[in-house]
Design a protein around this motif. Structure first.
Motif: not given
Length: 242
Positions: A184-211
């Motif tokens: 939030g220090w850098y503003g709302w767009p960065i807050l959304l991007i950072g959270v989305f990136a975290g979910y994306l990284f987690g999803a990619l890792y999970g998909i990799g484990l399943v595959m």
């Protein structure tokens, strides 16, 4: 000057990273269990900070806990990367102080699927207080008000998701308080991007484990490290835009 700043940040990261393996080993226990008080060989922890500070090596010379080289490399690398991206801004000091705690959290969560209150709550409080101090100094690249609101908003959203989906743990909610302030220090767009990136990284890792056949679709993974990685991505992007 920039090279000196990066070098100092790397040295700081390396020096603090050396001390992470011991508390990571002590904190990596199932929920409800007491923190470890002995090394694998049965020797009690001694040293500074009631035995919490020191190298991950018992009196017999045996090593324990996560790889010190890996932890030091990650901590030093993240600190150097932040220094290179942010430069001599007041918030850099805040990020460098928070990095060792974040690496410790990621290490414990990856090992025990747990984000201890003794780390997440001080991280949230420390982020808010330290950013408040940074906002008073010239050259600050963010807003303390948006940091506080970001902490409140992200913590509230994660708390709601805890009951709606059940895919999060209470530790993730408490971690969100600190990460919300940082992003939030850098503003709302960065807050959304950072959270989305975290979910994306987690999803990619999970998909990799399943595959790879190492996990099923219902397998649980430690989400904290990916939230922290997403926050790092957000901070790096936010610093380049501020």
């Amino acid at each position: 000057m920039e090279a000196l700043l990066i070098a100092a940040a790397v040295v700081w990261g390396g020096a603090t990273g050396v001390l992470i393996s011991r508390p990571a080993y002590r904190l990596s226990v199932p929920a409800g269990d007491p923190w470890r008080s002995q090394c694998p060989a049965g020797h009690a922890f001694v040293g500074l900070g009631a035995g919490w500070l020191g190298l991950a090596r018992c009196s017999a010379g045996d090593r324990y806990g996560p790889s010190s080289l890996s932890v030091v490399s990650v901590t030093a690398g993240v600190c150097g990367l932040l220094a290179a991206a942010i430069g001599a801004r007041p918030e850099l000091v805040v990020w460098l102080l928070l990095v060792p705690v974040c690496v410790l959290l990621a290490t414990v969560d990856a090992s025990a699927h747990r984000l201890p209150d003794v780390l997440t709550l001080p991280l949230a409080a420390g982020a808010c207080v330290l950013l408040g101090g940074a906002s008073l100094l010239p050259g600050a690249g963010g807003s303390w008000t948006s940091a506080l609101l970001g902490s409140l908003l992200l913590g509230t959203c994660f708390f709601a998701l805890l009951f709606i989906s059940g895919g999060l743990g209470l530790g993730d909610v408490k971690l969100a308080l600190g990460l919300g302030a940082v992003l939030g220090w850098y503003g709302w767009p960065i807050l959304l991007i950072g959270v989305f990136a975290g979910y994306l990284f987690g999803a990619l890792y999970g998909i990799g484990l399943v595959m790879a056949g190492r996990a099923g679709r219902r397998s649980r993974i430690a989400f904290g490290p990916f939230l922290l990685a997403g926050a790092l991505a957000g901070v790096l992007l936010g610093s380049s835009m501020s």
